[in-house]
Design an enzyme around this catalytic site. Structure first.
Site, PDB file in Angstrom:
ATOM      1  N   SER A 124       0.826  -1.212   0.000  1.00 11.49           N
ATOM      2  CA  SER A 124       0.000   0.000   0.000  1.00 11.49           C
ATOM      3  C   SER A 124       0.856   1.257   0.000  1.00 11.49           C
ATOM      4  CB  SER A 124      -0.902   0.018   1.229  1.00 11.49           C
ATOM      5  OG  SER A 124      -1.776  -1.068   1.189  1.00 11.49           O
ATOM      6  N   HIS A 145      -0.059  -1.915  -7.345  1.00 13.29           N
ATOM      7  CA  HIS A 145      -0.982  -1.675  -6.226  1.00 13.29           C
ATOM      8  C   HIS A 145      -2.428  -1.777  -6.709  1.00 13.29           C
ATOM      9  CE1 HIS A 145      -3.205   1.072  -3.348  1.00 13.29           C
ATOM     10  NE2 HIS A 145      -2.786   0.092  -2.593  1.00 13.29           N
ATOM     11  N   GLU A 157      -2.099   0.689  -9.694  1.00 11.06           N
ATOM     12  CA  GLU A 157      -1.000   1.644  -9.817  1.00 11.06           C
ATOM     13  C   GLU A 157       0.302   0.864  -9.987  1.00 11.06           C
ATOM     14  OE1 GLU A 157      -1.551   4.949  -6.734  1.00 11.06           O
ATOM     15  OE2 GLU A 157      -3.038   3.433  -6.238  1.00 11.06           O
TER      16      GLU A 157
END
Ligand code: NAD
Length: 315
Positions: A124, A145, A157
């Site tokens: 994260s 991500h 991402e």
């Protein structure tokens, strides 16, 4: 390095909230996926969650019976990490958010996987550079991500570290697109990547608004859901500014920026609520009193909406 279309064998490590949905994403794009866990019970749980993701999409009308059957056949499970990675084209790690634990795992993976295996983490926010630092070939490593729940949320991402090669980024982007995702490339290895930077900037202000008595938590959420939140699926934040006119936006920002919360610590309201045992759903109260609300209904409504969105995008 193999082209995306030549890559077909993926290992997903971690059977918690995120791993099974990530595994489904790859399987739906035709990959043979092995879900890797540390114990039989955790593997069983992960494979169950994987099937639950398929069932949700099937019942929601996002995939056909044959697609569901194919996805079902594309998954395998193992406890033997070393054997699993030994012929993997891609390994995605989605285990506990702990730098040392993840680094140890990647060292184990690199000791056994082929030299051109792509490696990625679903972290994260841990820095790509610090994760990649333990690798002999850090060029093949990036962060991918996914957003929760990964089988329903389009965004992934792809975060590029200083040592990540452009080829790795391009290959990951191409394969995520093949899997029906919307990848964005985060060009700098920065805390919070992209989505979470935006999200937490808004969250800081939301907590400040409640703390200062400007509005209740419920009204903050109503404002988000019924104003800009409603436009976001089809109309971007910056796109909207161009439509409004940047001279007007500048005039508003000139006084508004000074008035916004700019604290660099977590909000006092959040700190005090947690200190007094308010953890949200898991303790029964947080910003809301969950003894009077039904979490299952809330999650069902959220997933039903996400499925409608997904269907409208794929139809
Ligand atoms: P989780 O706690 O639900 O699951 C983690 C899994 O990893 C568990 O099955 C656990 O047994 C396993 N695990 C822990 N240490 C391990 C090890 N050394 N080797 C093998 N397996 C190990 O966590 P999660 O919510 O699925 O998050 C996983 C990763 O994804 C974290 O890095 C998290 O920050 C990130 N992430 C989470 C979310 C989210 O909303 N939950 C969203 C995006 C990214």
């Amino acid at each position: 390095m193999l082209k995306p279309e030549e890559r077909k064998r993926a290992i997903v490590i971690g059977t918690g909230l995120m791993g099974p949905g990530i595994a489904y994403t790859l399987a739906s794009a035709g990959w043979d996926v092995t879900l890797c866990a540390r114990s039989e019970s955790s593997l069983t749980k992960g494979l169950r969650s994987y099937q639950a993701a398929i069932d949700t999409l099937l019942q929601g009308g996002c995939i056909s019976e044959p697609d569901a059957g194919t996805a079902h056949d594309k998954i395998a499970g193992t406890l033997d990490l070393e054997a699993a990675v030994s012929d993997a084209d891609l390994v995605i790690e989605s285990i506990a958010e702990d730098l040392d634990v993840k680094r140890t795992l990647f060292q184990r993976i690199e000791a056994r996987c082929p030299s051109d295996t792509l490696l990625s983490s679903n972290t994260s926010g841990l820095p790509v550079g610090q994760l990649a630092a333990v690798l002999n070939k850090p060029g093949r490593f990036a962060v991918t991500h996914f957003w929760n729940p990964p089988h329903l949320m389009p965004l992934v991402e792809v975060v590029k570290g200083e040592s990540t090669s452009q080829e790795t980024v391009d290959t990951l982007v191409a394969l995520l697109e093949q899997a029906g995702k919307k990848p964005v490339v985060v060009l700098k290895d920065t805390p919070g990547q992209l989505g979470n930077r935006l999200f937490h900037a808004l969250l800081r202000e939301a907590i400040w608004i409640v703390q200062e008595g400007i509005a209740s938590a419920e009204d903050v959420d109503t404002a988000v859901k019924t104003s800009f939140g409603r436009r976001f699926p089809v109309y971007g934040l910056l796109e909207h500014q161009d439509v409004v006119g940047l001279d007007t936006v500048l005039a508003i920002q000139s006084y508004m920026c000074k008035a916004l919360c700019n604290h660099t610590e977590a909000g006092m309201l959040l700190q005090n609520t947690v200190k007094s045992g308010g953890l949200g759903v898991k303790s029964g109260h947080g910003f809301y009193d969950w003894s009077k609300r039904d979490i299952e209904t809330t999650v069902k409504q959220r997933d039903a909406f996400l499925i409608r969105m997904l269907k409208s995008e794929t139809s």
